[in-house]
Design an enzyme around this catalytic site. Structure first.
Site: not given
Ligand code: NAD
Length: 366
Positions: A91, A191, A193, A195
């Site tokens: 990282k 959440g 977002g 994923v």
């Molecule tokens: P993202 O930022 O697109 O989505 C996260 C969502 O959570 C957002 O819509 C945000 O508004 C919401 N959120 C934030 N705080 C909140 C709360 N207190 N209560 C409810 N909702 C809340 O991120 P993502 O890419 O969808 O990733 C989501 C999680 O998965 C993260 O922890 C990320 O590290 C993990 N992750 C993502 C990937 C990937 O491919 N994107 C891969 C591995 C792990």
């Protein structure tokens, strides 16, 4: 050894910290002209080059940045090992304000540092890094992934992450309910977002009863309108009557406060570092009879997508096929945890460490 948030380097011994966490190499990168200050942490390269994203953050101190690099790189070692990838863990963190400091020269200078490691470390996107930054890094090194699909890269990994999470959820349901069908199951997705949104699509196709929460009203409205999911409050999500809790927003939502409130049979979501304290909360869930699908396994679709790109000739179908294997791995872990009477998190870490040890011996053999 469990990945423990509490393990931090001590005040006066950097090498003590590296020894404790098992790191191979840490590189400090400095460039006066661009103002670049970065740390590249290479945790383990037994299985392959250390692949892991670059995060840019306005860290309060250099020590905090180093701790983040050490902790995150070790997490990548376990994630790739358990997923069966031939990758080690690494990282990079860049210290500073991503909104003002990221110029072309800044990113390309970082790319030169990555290149100086001759492929021992391969970078990718992480917090505050965009595809365009990877393109700039790629002007100085070929040891970069996360390029747009138009440049032969893997593009947005989120759909693959959601699919892997869905596979892990189904495998856990199989163990817990005796069937992997999610039809009629009450699933609470925290959440929606990148994923979470795709995960809800899979759940909708299976006719699950879906509950969603998010900070963003806009995202909630949009996902609810296409899926029929019911919207619940951000704190309310821990108290509702549900079968499955799917954290897809923040880390550390499984903690002293929430675990006692959860009325679910299992937890399976994409968020990183869901257990506030891996040891303590892994066992608290076990004691409460809640089956936990280890996050670093079931959210590995993202690293799988990047791995596909790293291998060359990126093929999204192959990435999905690899993400599908998460189902079998997850079920194996849940069974082993049950046999050994240990938390699923501990079982997953043991399995990852065993693979590193076994393949390490194969590599040394004639
Ligand atoms: P993202 O930022 O697109 O989505 C996260 C969502 O959570 C957002 O819509 C945000 O508004 C919401 N959120 C934030 N705080 C909140 C709360 N207190 N209560 C409810 N909702 C809340 O991120 P993502 O890419 O969808 O990733 C989501 C999680 O998965 C993260 O922890 C990320 O590290 C993990 N992750 C993502 C990937 C990937 O491919 N994107 C891969 C591995 C792990």
């Amino acid at each position: 050894m469990q990945i423990n948030e509490m393990e931090r380097i001590s005040e006066d011994s950097v090498f003590g910290g590296l020894a404790k966490l098992g790191h191979e190499q840490v590189v400090f990168c400095h460039d006066e002209a661009t103002g670049l200050k970065a740390i590249i942490a290479i945790h383990n390269t037994v299985l392959g080059p250390a692949l892991g994203g670059t995060r840019m953050w306005n860290y309060a101190s250099e020590k905090e940045a180093l701790n983040d690099a050490l902790r995150l790189s070790r997490g990548m070692t376990y994630k790739s090992a358990i997923t069966g990838l031939n990758l080690g863990g690494g990282k990079a963190v860049i210290i500073g304000d991503a909104s003002t400091m990221k110029t072309e020269a800044f990113m390309r200078r970082f790319g030169k540092f990555v290149n100086s490691l001759n492929g021992k470390y391969v970078t990718a996107e992480d917090v505050n890094m965009k595809t365009r930054d990877m393109e700039l890094i790629g002007m100085e090194t070929k040891h970069v992934t996360g390029l747009p699909q138009s440049m032969g890269g893997g593009g947005d990994p989120s759909p693959v992450t959601a699919y892997g999470t869905y596979m892990g959820m189904k495998a856990t349901a199989k163990k817990v309910f005796g069937s992997d069908s999610l039809t009629g199951k009450k699933v609470a997705v925290q959440g929606v977002g990148q994923v979470g949104m795709y995960l809800v699509e899979y759940l909708t196709k299976e006719n699950a009863e879906i509950y969603i929460t998010d900070i963003s009203e806009e995202k909630l409205k949009s996902v609810a309108s296409t899926s029929g999911a019911k919207i619940v409050g951000m704190d309310e999500i821990y108290d509702i009557d549900m079968d499955i809790y799917a954290p897809c927003a923040l880390g550390a939502t499984l903690n002293d406060d929430t675990i006692g409130r959860l009325k679910c049979a299992m937890v399976a979501g994409a968020a990183n570092n869901q257990l506030a304290d891996e040891q303590k909360h892994g066992y608290l869930l076990l004691d409460k009879g809640i089956t936990y699908a280890p996050d670093f396994l079931i959210n590995a679709g993202g690293i799988i997508n990047v791995y596909e790109e790293f291998l060359g000739n990126y093929n999204r179908d192959r990435a999905y096929a690899m993400a599908e294997n998460i189902y079998d791995t997850c079920l194996n872990i849940l069974n082993e945890a049950e046999t050994d009477g240990i938390s699923t998190q501990e079982a997953a870490i043991k399995m990852a460490e065993k693979r590193i040890s076994d393949i390490g011996k194969v590599k040394l053999s004639l």
